[in-house]
Design an enzyme around this catalytic site. Sequence first.
Site, PDB file in Angstrom:
ATOM      1  N   TYR A 295      21.446  34.738  34.712  1.00  0.00           N
ATOM      2  CA  TYR A 295      22.470  35.566  35.362  1.00  0.00           C
ATOM      3  C   TYR A 295      22.187  35.721  36.851  1.00  0.00           C
ATOM      4  CZ  TYR A 295      23.958  36.670  30.678  1.00  0.00           C
ATOM      5  OH  TYR A 295      24.414  36.563  29.392  1.00  0.00           O
ATOM      6  N   GLU A 299      20.779  44.597  35.113  1.00  0.00           N
ATOM      7  CA  GLU A 299      20.504  45.954  35.585  1.00  0.00           C
ATOM      8  C   GLU A 299      19.415  46.673  34.800  1.00  0.00           C
ATOM      9  OE1 GLU A 299      23.221  44.743  34.063  1.00  0.00           O
ATOM     10  OE2 GLU A 299      24.231  46.230  32.815  1.00  0.00           O
ATOM     11  N   GLU A 324      23.960  45.460  40.702  1.00  0.00           N
ATOM     12  CA  GLU A 324      22.939  45.880  39.725  1.00  0.00           C
ATOM     13  C   GLU A 324      22.476  47.312  39.987  1.00  0.00           C
ATOM     14  OE1 GLU A 324      23.109  44.017  37.376  1.00  0.00           O
ATOM     15  OE2 GLU A 324      23.821  42.204  38.388  1.00  0.00           O
ATOM     16  N   TYR A 409      35.487  42.648  34.403  1.00  0.00           N
ATOM     17  CA  TYR A 409      34.954  42.956  35.735  1.00  0.00           C
ATOM     18  C   TYR A 409      36.095  43.194  36.725  1.00  0.00           C
ATOM     19  CZ  TYR A 409      30.271  41.080  34.482  1.00  0.00           C
ATOM     20  OH  TYR A 409      29.041  40.848  33.912  1.00  0.00           O
TER      21      TYR A 409
HETATM   22  N1  BES Z   1      24.987  43.138  32.986  1.00  0.00           N
HETATM   23  C1  BES Z   1      25.437  41.981  33.673  1.00  0.00           C
HETATM   24  C2  BES Z   1      24.873  40.698  33.126  1.00  0.00           C
HETATM   25  C3  BES Z   1      25.201  40.461  31.684  1.00  0.00           C
HETATM   26  C4  BES Z   1      26.475  40.645  31.220  1.00  0.00           C
HETATM   27  C5  BES Z   1      24.213  40.039  30.828  1.00  0.00           C
HETATM   28  C6  BES Z   1      26.753  40.429  29.883  1.00  0.00           C
HETATM   29  C7  BES Z   1      24.487  39.819  29.501  1.00  0.00           C
HETATM   30  C8  BES Z   1      25.760  40.020  29.014  1.00  0.00           C
HETATM   31  C9  BES Z   1      25.121  42.052  35.155  1.00  0.00           C
HETATM   32  O1  BES Z   1      25.201  43.326  35.690  1.00  0.00           O
HETATM   33  C10 BES Z   1      26.162  41.256  35.880  1.00  0.00           C
HETATM   34  O2  BES Z   1      27.296  41.625  35.820  1.00  0.00           O
HETATM   35  N2  BES Z   1      25.760  40.198  36.549  1.00  0.00           N
HETATM   36  C11 BES Z   1      26.669  39.400  37.327  1.00  0.00           C
HETATM   37  C12 BES Z   1      26.629  39.916  38.745  1.00  0.00           C
HETATM   38  C13 BES Z   1      27.880  39.788  39.516  1.00  0.00           C
HETATM   39  C14 BES Z   1      29.139  40.149  38.827  1.00  0.00           C
HETATM   40  C15 BES Z   1      27.756  40.559  40.820  1.00  0.00           C
HETATM   41  C16 BES Z   1      26.210  37.947  37.261  1.00  0.00           C
HETATM   42  O3  BES Z   1      25.178  37.678  36.658  1.00  0.00           O
HETATM   43  O4  BES Z   1      26.902  37.089  37.777  1.00  0.00           O
HETATM   44 ZN    ZN Z   2      27.194  43.978  35.772  1.00  0.00          ZN
END
Ligand code: BES
Ligand code: ZN
Length: 631
Positions: A295, A299, A324, A409
């Site tokens: 990823y 967070e 995050e 998102y």
């Molecule tokens: N919590 C997510 C990553 C995640 C989502 C892991 C679903 C497992 C299942 C993290 O906060 C996230 O959204 N990461 C994004 C960042 C971006 C939107 C700024 C990423 O990894 O791209």
């Molecule tokens: Zn996120």
Amino acid sequence: MLRKLLPSLFALITTLLIVSSCSSKDEMTDDYDPARDYFTFANTGQFVTEHLALDLNVDFESSELRGFAMLSIRRIDADARELVLDTRDLTIKSAALLTADSSEPAEFRLGESHETLGTPLFIAVPDTAGERFDLMIEYNTSPKSTALQWLPPELTAGGRHPLMFSQSQAVHARSWVPLQDTPAIRITYEATVRTPESLLAVMSADNDPLTPRTGEYYFEMPQPIPSYLLAIAVGNLYFAPLGEDTGIYTEPELLDASVYEFADTQAMLEQAEAMYGPYEWGRYDLLILPPSFPYGGMENPRLSFITPSLLAGDRSLVSVIAHELAHSWSGNLVTNATWRDGWLNEGMTSYFESRLMEVIYDVKRVDEERVLMYRELLLDLERVPEHMQALAPRLDDTTSEDFQGGIHYSKGQLFLEFLEKSFGREKFDAFLTSYFQEFAFGTITTEQFLDYLEMNLLSEEGSPVTREQAEEWTYQAGLPDTVTIPSSENLDNAASLAAAWSGGEIDLADVSVEGWSPQTRIHFINSLPTDLSKEKLGELDSAWGLSETSNAEIGRTWFIQVATRRYTDAYEQMEAHLNRFGRGRLIAPVYGALASNGEDRELAQQMFERARSAYHPITAGWIESGLYEDD
Ligand code: BES
Ligand code: ZN
């Protein structure tokens, strides 16, 4: 089917590629319960875990964690006699029930395995265990634990020490700890972790920057967290401070670059507190991982796990850090009750992230990011089936190839921007501050959010927004007409220049890119017409050095174009990009574009086979589904 979906979605999906057949509230059948977590075996209506104590040996030789998990449990249904925990690929060696005055072996058995959910662990809890008891489980993980990646030295920055890290969200905590793996339950935890002597362990807990490197580390996490935020990493990690309460853990080779890139983290933390109330977690540190971290960021409380692909050298990709960090409120403090309410975590965090970025940088920069986000949302809406386009779709344990992409998102962010615009920033900020306070350390459903919104804003006399309008956002497909479409002068200008240059009206030398952000370049590239000649692509490549870019997002955008348009002159550099990064968002769409350009599916498969041993299984899974699955 998946092959047709925009591969850029892959970076945002979870293992929850899971939905069933209808989304709108009205269509739901009676037996679907939106408040129920369909992704756990745990009988949380009968027993709840309050505390977890781990004692683990980290064995790099066998790629296993070995040790004990002690769960402090309360029986909330006095008639309940069997506790069900979630596991996946765990070997359970023994179980014992400890009460104030006794310790008894516990009868246990593993149930049938399920592809998404893992394997339930049934434990007999006789009456005599009373209302509160501790359950001690001796176990070890499997080298194929879906949460843990064990990296050999050559896949680290330093190349001399192994490294391992976890990724528990959404349903992988159960593959390294037997527990009630659902966001509905919050636990405090402590852990003793033994590692090879020269390595350092860190967790989503009270990491001490000054801890002596003894190979035995003790952690406490006094704030209750949902299981998907349990996290651990072990490697040749060192610490450098950023500010009073913020700092960086990473391999020494990346420390200086990381300190430079993420220098604004302390300011972000202070700004976030000024906007939405106190940071409830103590320190806020970043862990910069090797490239295979799947990823952009995760967070994990007190210690966000971060991809090294953000190290662009110009701080242009730090919105991921803002994101995050923002989860410390939206997600970690107030948590989605189930994964069906994921927009409460991700949409609210995306909104919060852009608000933070506006203050730390400026609104123009954030508008650029909003426009790029909106473009990806439109692509998502073209490809994601309608029943998954609601912010709160119907999610149950039916496995399906359909998923929501990044809709929770971006549509979530636009929903909150609509509310902000309708009520005014001041009022909406006050609402969010009280929302975080009201539900702090709790889990909530979309329906609870709507009720709270109604009680505090919508029911006011003369409210500019009705509950019906709000529900259109949460339950309907597509975008309501109350949306405000993001716009950016810089990006509009870049799009016009792209049109003028590709149409032959101006030379590339007339496009004065000085002062352009990476986001503006990205928009220029995305705005090029599909029939642009190879000569022009080559001209752009040499003028802007695109194939050699050190900015991962520019590289992603460029190599998607390279693959889509079969610009073979840059295939060698494209493969270098695919080998350099392991973050799903950066590479899965490039493989996807290559596989669907009509000619290069096999080549894409070959490139993947050459690279795959360096990829995280999550990333490999996303790529595979785009390369091998039939329509
Ligand atoms: N919590 C997510 C990553 C995640 C989502 C892991 C679903 C497992 C299942 C993290 O906060 C996230 O959204 N990461 C994004 C960042 C971006 C939107 C700024 C990423 O990894 O791209
Ligand atoms: Zn996120």
